[in-house]
Every structure is written in structure tokens, then in C-alpha cells.
Write a protein that holds these residues in place. Structure first.
Motif, PDB file in Angstrom:
ATOM      1  N   VAL A  12       1.143  -1.236   0.000  1.00 44.80           N
ATOM      2  CA  VAL A  12       0.206   0.169  -0.023  1.00 44.80           C
ATOM      3  C   VAL A  12       0.809   1.219  -0.055  1.00 44.80           C
ATOM      4  N   GLY A  13       0.917   2.074  -0.972  1.00 47.00           N
ATOM      5  CA  GLY A  13       1.495   3.307  -0.905  1.00 47.00           C
ATOM      6  C   GLY A  13       2.588   2.938  -2.156  1.00 47.00           C
ATOM      7  N   PRO A  14       3.205   4.485  -2.603  1.00 46.43           N
ATOM      8  CA  PRO A  14       4.219   4.073  -3.644  1.00 46.43           C
ATOM      9  C   PRO A  14       5.348   3.250  -3.332  1.00 46.43           C
ATOM     10  N   ALA A  15       5.971   2.558  -4.426  1.00 42.67           N
ATOM     11  CA  ALA A  15       6.860   1.350  -4.396  1.00 42.67           C
ATOM     12  C   ALA A  15       8.223   2.170  -3.796  1.00 42.67           C
ATOM     13  N   ASP A  16       8.509   3.272  -4.070  1.00 43.56           N
ATOM     14  CA  ASP A  16       9.773   4.287  -3.735  1.00 43.56           C
ATOM     15  C   ASP A  16       9.665   4.938  -2.330  1.00 43.56           C
ATOM     16  N   ALA A  17       8.611   4.823  -1.560  1.00 44.49           N
ATOM     17  CA  ALA A  17       8.372   5.648  -0.463  1.00 44.49           C
ATOM     18  C   ALA A  17       9.498   5.504   0.609  1.00 44.49           C
ATOM     19  N   PRO A  18      10.023   6.616   1.068  1.00 41.98           N
ATOM     20  CA  PRO A  18      11.197   6.510   2.036  1.00 41.98           C
ATOM     21  C   PRO A  18      10.974   5.669   3.324  1.00 41.98           C
ATOM     22  N   LYS A  19       9.913   5.608   3.722  1.00 44.87           N
ATOM     23  CA  LYS A  19       9.649   5.016   4.764  1.00 44.87           C
ATOM     24  C   LYS A  19       8.690   3.913   4.702  1.00 44.87           C
ATOM     25  N   LYS A  41     -10.100   0.879  -0.613  1.00 42.77           N
ATOM     26  CA  LYS A  41     -10.521   2.135  -0.429  1.00 42.77           C
ATOM     27  C   LYS A  41      -9.769   2.694   0.703  1.00 42.77           C
ATOM     28  N   LEU A  42     -10.047   1.904   2.025  1.00 41.01           N
ATOM     29  CA  LEU A  42      -9.996   2.776   3.273  1.00 41.01           C
ATOM     30  C   LEU A  42      -8.200   2.636   3.301  1.00 41.01           C
ATOM     31  N   PHE A  43      -7.615   1.665   2.990  1.00 43.40           N
ATOM     32  CA  PHE A  43      -6.198   1.734   2.858  1.00 43.40           C
ATOM     33  C   PHE A  43      -5.550   2.742   1.901  1.00 43.40           C
ATOM     34  N   SER A  44      -6.304   2.925   0.994  1.00 40.29           N
ATOM     35  CA  SER A  44      -5.843   4.014  -0.071  1.00 40.29           C
ATOM     36  C   SER A  44      -5.776   5.461   0.529  1.00 40.29           C
ATOM     37  N   GLU A  45      -7.067   5.702   1.186  1.00 38.00           N
ATOM     38  CA  GLU A  45      -7.204   7.019   1.887  1.00 38.00           C
ATOM     39  C   GLU A  45      -6.099   6.972   2.903  1.00 38.00           C
ATOM     40  N   PHE A  46      -5.891   6.018   3.490  1.00 39.15           N
ATOM     41  CA  PHE A  46      -5.024   6.063   4.670  1.00 39.15           C
ATOM     42  C   PHE A  46      -3.500   6.700   4.294  1.00 39.15           C
ATOM     43  N   ILE A  47      -3.063   5.901   3.206  1.00 39.29           N
ATOM     44  CA  ILE A  47      -1.661   6.129   2.968  1.00 39.29           C
ATOM     45  C   ILE A  47      -1.602   7.472   2.384  1.00 39.29           C
ATOM     46  N   GLN A  48      -2.764   8.138   1.690  1.00 35.63           N
ATOM     47  CA  GLN A  48      -2.670   9.365   1.361  1.00 35.63           C
ATOM     48  C   GLN A  48      -2.708  10.441   2.372  1.00 35.63           C
ATOM     49  N   ARG A  49      -3.221  10.124   3.407  1.00 35.19           N
ATOM     50  CA  ARG A  49      -3.042  10.868   4.589  1.00 35.19           C
ATOM     51  C   ARG A  49      -1.629  10.575   5.177  1.00 35.19           C
ATOM     52  N   HIS A  50      -0.781   9.801   4.854  1.00 33.11           N
ATOM     53  CA  HIS A  50       0.389   9.545   5.774  1.00 33.11           C
ATOM     54  C   HIS A  50       1.514   9.546   4.452  1.00 33.11           C
ATOM     55  N   PRO A  51       1.751  10.796   3.711  1.00 36.00           N
ATOM     56  CA  PRO A  51       2.731  10.713   2.741  1.00 36.00           C
ATOM     57  C   PRO A  51       3.985  10.422   3.116  1.00 36.00           C
ATOM     58  N   GLY A  52       4.851   9.597   2.258  1.00 40.61           N
ATOM     59  CA  GLY A  52       6.073   9.261   2.692  1.00 40.61           C
ATOM     60  C   GLY A  52       6.242   7.695   3.287  1.00 40.61           C
ATOM     61  N   TRP A  53       5.076   7.135   3.229  1.00 40.36           N
ATOM     62  CA  TRP A  53       5.156   5.845   3.901  1.00 40.36           C
ATOM     63  C   TRP A  53       4.496   4.952   3.056  1.00 40.36           C
ATOM     64  N   ARG A  54       4.981   3.747   3.052  1.00 37.72           N
ATOM     65  CA  ARG A  54       4.620   2.422   2.178  1.00 37.72           C
ATOM     66  C   ARG A  54       4.444   1.446   3.376  1.00 37.72           C
TER      67      ARG A  54
END
Lengths: 314, 433
Positions: free
Chosen positions: B33-40, B64-77
């Protein structure tokens, strides 16, 4: 002859420089056995040694202070359930080994006979039997659980009812539950025995049967005096393999009966699994694993003692 | 010109929507969940309750819930790991991994084994991520379950369940209130072609858990305050035998079929209800939704549920379970993310998505789905909820109760002999702990 001279010089140089790498490896088998030895050591020997070590500790998946003790060993062998479990294991193993070999041989003979008569569908028959073998143990257990289901809509009992036969307590009666477990295991394992016996039957010299026919031997006499003696080695090797395989079987039982009712179908491998993964007793499970290893080795040596010896002249 | 601008704007909006949607879709993959190249990043080990659920509705909802979650926590994967259905083995393996420092950063921990994880000191405290009010709002048995001996909370228990007696109103119009009434109702249902009452009786945890309600309803205790097994001593022994004899009598009298000794799955009850062979069964609250999905509406309308009957009408109990989340990471930032996953995805939205009972009273009023009559009844029944004792010996007690039940129901042993055998085995195991 310059070419011959050059070749002779090259050979002389090689002799001076010593044997080639290939020749050195060939002369010293230890070198090329090392990778295999390392692989076996790391992936087979080390885990076995570690199981022996864990059996002499109090290791658990829950606790943290691991120490060496013989209390685990004592507790496992003093467990009042162990004797019953060993008896259950013996019944399950003997019945499975006999059943798998008997059905395996019967099907192999049937296929051979069909092939001799050039009947169609022999390949399909072999394939059909093999299907059971490739089904995972868990799936095998689930399939038979549906068949043996004692619910009013259970498959086998529904057929029995249609035939005006009383339904059978396939899984709730402790004695019949063992029979059900054996049936499911034999169904799955028969294919392996069939392959072994089919290959061995192919290797029997047909002139033996021709000579027997000339002497007026019947089918049963041929089976008793030619086929079975010629299959002796195959039967013994197969017995070793099927016994070890059956001793390790727990996946089909766990999904069929879970070891119940009570402990009616709890074999040693399932008891070991439960000890480690349900009771978190790593040391206890290790002791039981060593016990399984010892039983397998003793039985393998027992079977091997009946193996036909090769003649010295061979 | 105006028209051209309008079309251009619409096309741009559509393109932007597609791009955002595609971006959201890409944020949740099978194992990430989140971008593959996220720093954390942190690892999250889940059961079927997540974006890779086999239930398409749950999977879509969690994506949907995870997608919204990760957008609220940028920089994380989030690196997702999935447990198999063999939960006992998965939890045992995870405990071993956590002990050796190789566990996931955050994971679903079955409430049934939470005590073992707490006892192994592998969980990180979560107190700073939850307010005192949030903790106080949890049901008492939930709060007790997640609290360690030092008073800190070591997990967050986000859903719970309970056992009830389901019945077909057409065949059993009135809810049986005590053991005698249940037996009579089961026998009456047999006369109408049914199987009687069904319950778990095979070799699995459900057998112990469902039966324990009968022991707990009498005030029986499995272990003392120090975790020592006492179920075969004094008054507990009498209560234990009374509860075993109750089940034995149901089978011996024909009020329950002998096949209950083979039942190792709640789905068997759904199948029997669908086949029309069962009019009574002891099942989990989640089965109400399953029955609704399985049966035709007119058939489903015949089914209802009530509290599990006790020895008397005023002695009731029901087993409660559920799932928690725990953090294993030594990195405080990852522990914080673990707590955020629970708070923002599971405790509330996850409950509503899966219609699984929340563990906090406030959440019942927050989501419409829990305002239904059925869910309100379930919530009321939680008052008599009893969790399994959080002690290391419990798995062996449960194992021995399963064996005992099989021996007694199949007639291999008397209840007394089976209880003695169970107690001997449990005490021997306890001595080695």
C-alpha cells in the motif's frame, strides 16, 4: 609430421605441469561431493541435529529462558496418552501400508493385463489413479469429510439411504473413524504403489510366464510363484517408502477428523504437530519428532533386512 | 468558443479523475500500500480482514480505506503480508518470529492468543496513541484483555463476537431459556423432521469455546488468579461435570445428533439451515449475515436468535472472541503507524464494513449498520460476554476439553473419567510451563 610433434610436446608439457583440473577432480571425488555434502548438511543434517538438541531443552514458543534438561524427555515418555497414540499410529500405518500395496498391485496387474490385451483406456486409467496422488493432503481430507459427512445430506450416507441401508457413523464412531481415515489415506497413496509395481512388473522377463504356461500353471500360480517373488525387492522398497510417508501423514487426518473423536485418530505426526503448534511446546515436539525418526529408521532397517542380496559374482 | 472551453474543461476533469483513480488503484497492490519508492515503510501482517480479502466486498472496502489512509500519511509504504487460514499455526509461527526479532512491524493477533504474546514480551505499548477516554469506552473484558500486568495496553482489540442460539421460528416459536427448555425444543423439532440442536463437538477450538458458556454460566472458573488450572477441583469440578453431562444428555436423548462429535466448522450449521435439516444451532453472531446471504429471503425471515440457554433462565454466559492489532517494531515511528492503522482503518470503519461488532460502546451509535435490531441485540448480549482466560496454559486446557468432549459424546469414556484424564494432562503440562 609437425602436427604429431606439437601434440606430443603438448602432452609432455601437461605431464610436466601435472594432471588437468578435470582429471584431478575425477581422481578426488571428495571435491565434487563437497557441494552436495554442504547442501545436505545445511538443509537436512543441521535441522535434525537441532531437533535432537531442542529435545534436550525446555524450549517453548512462549517462554524465553531456554535451558538444557531431561524433564521434557521424561514428561513426553510418561505422557499417558503416548501409548494410545502409538497404538493408533501402528493401526493406521499397518492398514495403510497393506491397503495401498494391495490396491496398488491390483491396479498395476489390471493395467498390465489390459496392455497385454491391447485394451483401450489403460493410459486413462493410470492417469485417473494418479489424480488422487497429486491432490494435496488437506484437500484429500476435505473431500473425504464431505463424502463421509453424517449430516442428512452427506454423500455416502445419502446413497446408502437410497439403497435402504442404515447410514454409517463414519466419523463420530471412534472405531469407524479410524477405518475412514485409512480409506482416505489408501485412496490417496495407492497411485504411488501402482507406479512402483507397474515399473517392476514391466521388468519381469515374459519368458517366465511363457514357461509357466507351458507347464500348465494357472493365473494364481503364476502370481504366487512368479510375480510376487519377482516383485519382492519392489514390495520391500515400496514398504519402506509408504511406511515413512504414512508415519508422516497428518494433513489429511487433521482436515478429516482433527484427530477425533477424542483421540481415536490422533497419530504420532498429528500429536507432534499439536504439541508444537497448539501447545507451543517446541521441546516436546522435538522429542516426538526424534521418536518418529527412530521408528522410521527401525522399520526401514527391518524391511531392508529382507531385501534380496546380490550375488558376489554380480 | 464558450462551448469549446466547456468541452476542454470537462475533458481535463475527466482526465484528472482517471489519473487520480489510477493513482489510487496503484496505491494498493496485492502486497503493498503506497508508492513503491516511499522513503519509509513498515510490514503489516493481516488475516482475511484486509485489501486482499477473499470476500470481494471487504477487499474493495479495505482497498479504499487503505488508499485513503496512505494518502493521509505521505512518505510511507505498507508492505502487506497475508496469513493463511490455519490461524493457530500462523499465530504460533509469528510468536516465534517476534521472539527472535524477525516478526512483522505490525500484525493482527488473535485475542485467543494475545496473552501468550503479552507474556513473551514481544508487544510494544500503545498507550500514547489512544486517549484515556477511548480506553475507558472499551468493554471491560476487552480492556482487561489488552492490558498488561504493568497497566499498559499492548494491543488494540478492534472487533469482537459472541455465540448465540439460532432457531427457526416456524419450528421453535419461543426462545428456550434454560437447558431443559432447549432439550425439549430440540426433541420437538426432531418430530418435525429436523436433526435436533447442533453445536461444535469435534477436535477444534470452537468446541471448547462454545461449550464453556455452559460452565461459565454456573460461575465456573478454569484457572485461579495465578493462572493455575482449577477446573477439576471443588465446586468447579461439579459445575464442569454438570455442563459436560448436559451435552452428553442432549446426544444420548437424541436431542442432538451423534454427528455433533464431528462438527469442526460453523459453516456446517449454515449448510444444515440451508438444507432445512436444522431448526436449532449454537453459532456465532457473524452467521446472521451469512444466513441472510445464503437463504432465500422468505427462508431467512424464519430465522432468529436468542441468548444461549443457561442451567436456569437467569444464569447466562457467552464466549467472546475477536481480533486485535499489536506492534512488534522497535521503531517508535512504525509503532505509531501501526496504531494509526487500527484507529483510522479498523476500529470503526472496518467494523462497519465487515459488520463485525465493535469493542467500544460509542461506536454502536456512530454507525447506522450497528443500529439494526439484530446488532443491538448482539450488543446487549455482550453484557454476559466472557473471554477465554489469558493464560499460557489455556491452549492445553482447550485441547484436553476437545478430547474429553469427543470421548464423552462418542461414549468412549464417562464424564468423570474423561475429566480426570483431562486434568492429569493439563496439570502435567502446567508443571512444565
Amino acid at each position: 609430421m609437425p602436427t604429431t610433434t606439437a601434440a606430443a610436446m603438448g602432452a609432455a608439457q601437461r605431464r610436466v605441469a601435472g594432471p588437468s583440473l578435470a582429471r584431478r577432480i575425477e581422481a578426488n571425488p571428495f571435491t565434487w561431493l563437497v557441494p552436495v555434502a554442504v547442501m545436505l548438511g545445511v538443509f537436512y543434517l543441521y535441522p535434525i541435529l537441532d531437533v535432537f538438541r531442542l529435545g534436550l531443552t525446555n524450549a517453548s514458543l512462549v517462554g524465553s529462558d531456554e535451558r538444557y534438561t531431561i524433564v521434557t524427555l521424561q514428561a513426553m515418555f510418561e505422557n499417558p496418552a503416548l501409548l494410545d497414540i502409538l497404538k493408533t499410529t501402528a493401526v493406521f500405518t499397518i492398514a495403510s501400508v497393506v491397503g495401498q500395496q494391495a490396491f496398488g498391485l491390483a491396479i498395476a496387474l489390471l493395467v498390465m493385463r489390459g496392455e497385454r490385451r491391447k485394451l483401450k483406456g489403460m493410459v486413462a486409467l493410470r492417469t485417473l489413479v494418479l489424480v488422487a496422488w497429486v491432490i494435496p493432503g488437506i484437500a484429500n481430507g476435505l473431500i473425504w469429510q464431505m463424502l463421509f459427512s453424517e449430516a442428512p445430506f452427506g454423500a455416502i450416507n445419502s446413497v446408502l439411504r437410497m439403497m435402504h441401508v442404515s447410514p454409517v457413523a463414519w466419523l463420530s464412531d471412534p472405531n469407524i473413524a479410524m477405518l475412514s481415515a485409512v480409506i482416505s489415506n489408501v485412496w490417496r497413496g495407492t497411485a504411488f504403489s501402482m507406479i512402483v509395481f507397474y515399473a517392476a512388473l514391466k521388468a519381469i522377463d515374459p519368458t517366465l510366464y511363457e514357461a509357466a504356461s507351458v507347464d500348465g500353471a494357472g493365473h494364481l500360480q503364476k502370481l504366487r510363484f512368479i510375480t510376487l517373488p519377482q516383485l519382492r525387492a519392489a514390495i520391500l522398497v515400496n514398504s519402506i517408502l509408504v511406511t515413512i510417508q504414512t508415519l508422516n501423514t497428518f494433513d489429511a487426518i487433521i482436515s478429516l477428523t482433527g484427530g477425533g473423536p477424542g483421540r481415536a485418530t490422533e497419530v504420532l505426526s498429528l500429536f507432534t504437530f499439536n504439541t508444537v503448534f497448539r501447545n507451543y511446546d517446541l521441546a516436546g515436539g522435538s522429542v516426538l519428532s526424534v521418536l518418529m525418526l527412530v521408528i522410521s529408521l527401525v522399520l526401514a532397517l527391518f524391511y531392508a533386512s529382507f531385501m534380496p542380496r546380490r550375488e558376489v559374482s554380480e | 468558443m464558450m462551448r469549446l472551453r466547456l468541452v476542454t474543461a470537462l475533458l481535463a476533469s475527466a482526465a484528472a479523475f482517471v489519473a487520480v483513480s489510477a493513482h489510487a488503484d496503484n496505491l494498493v497492490t496485492k502486497d503493498r500500500v503506497g508508492p513503491a519508492d516511499a522513503p519509509k515503510s513498515f510490514t503489516l501482517r493481516l488475516t482475511n480482514d484486509g485489501p486482499t480479502s477473499t470476500d470481494p466486498v471487504w477487499a474493495e472496502g479495505y482497498q479504499k480505506l487503505f488508499s485513503e489512509f496512505i494518502q493521509r500519511h505521505p512518505g510511507w509504504r505498507i508492505d502487506l503480508e497475508r496469513m493463511s487460514d490455519n490461524i493457530g499455526q500462523e499465530q504460533a509461527r509469528m510468536l516465534e518470529q517476534a521472539k527472535s526479532g524477525n516478526g512483522p512491524d505490525c500484525a493482527a493477533v488473535d485475542s485467543f492468543v494475545l496473552a501468550l504474546f503479552k507474556g513473551a514480551n514481544v508487544l510494544k505499548p500503545l498507550d500514547e496513541y489512544f486517549t484515556k477516554e477511548e480506553v475507558a469506552d472499551l468493554f471491560p473484558f476487552i480492556r482487561e484483555g489488552i492490558t498488561g500486568p504493568d497497566g499498559k495496553i499492548y494491543a488494540w482489540w478492534w472487533n469482537t463476537d459472541l455465540r448465540v442460539l439460532y432457531r427457526n421460528k416456524e419450528i421453535v416459536p419461543d426462545a428456550p431459556k434454560d437447558w431443559a427448555e432447549l432439550k425439549a425444543a430440540a426433541l420437538a423439532s426432531k418430530e418435525k423432521g429436523g436433526e435436533g440442536v447442533l453445536f461444535n463437538g469435534g477436535r477444534w477450538e470452537g468446541t471448547t469455546f462454545d461449550w464453556l458458556a455452559n460452565f461459565w454460566a454456573q460461575g465456573g472458573k478454569l484457572v485461579d488468579d495465578k493462572g493455575k488450572p482449577i477446573f477439576a477441583e471443588g465446586e468447579n469440578r461439579e459445575k464442569f461435570l454438570k455442563a459436560v453431562n448436559y451435552f452428553k444428555d442432549l446426544v444420548d436423548s437424541g436431542a442432538a445428533p451423534k454427528r455433533v462429535a464431528t462438527i469442526v466448522n460453523y459453516d456446517e450449521f449454515n449448510a444444515a439451515a440451508a438444507a432445512g435439516t436444522a431448526a436449532l444451532f449454537i453459532g456465532g453472531n457473524w452467521q446472521y449475515g451469512q444466513l441472510k446471504n445464503t437463504l432465500e429471503p422468505e427462508e431467512f425471515a424464519k430465522w432468529t436468535f436468542s441468548e444461549i440457554p443457561g442451567p436456569t433462565a437467569d444464569q447466562r454466559s457467552t464466549g467472546t472472541g475477536g481480533w486485535t492489532f499489536g506492534a512488534f517494531s522497535n521503531d517508535p515511528a512504525k509503532v505509531a503507524m501501526c496504531a494509526a492503522v487500527v484507529k483510522e482503518i479498523y476500529a470503526g470503519p472496518g467494523n462497519a464494513l465487515q459488520q463485525q461488532l465493535p469493542t467500544a460502546a460509542a461506536l454502536y451509535g456512530k454507525y447506522d449498520v450497528f443500529k439494526t435490531e439484530a446488532n443491538e441485540t448482539f450488543a446487549k448480549a455482550l453484557v454476559n460476554g466472557q473471554a477465554r482466560p489469558g493464560v499460557p496454559i489455556y491452549p492445553e486446557i482447550s485441547n484436553q476439553i476437545q478430547i474429553m468432549m469427543g470421548d464423552v459424546l462418542s461414549g468412549t469414556k464417562t464424564p468423570e473419567a474423561a475429566l480426570d484424564a483431562a486434568n492429569t494432562a493439563v496439570q502435567a503440562a502446567f508443571a512444565r510451563l
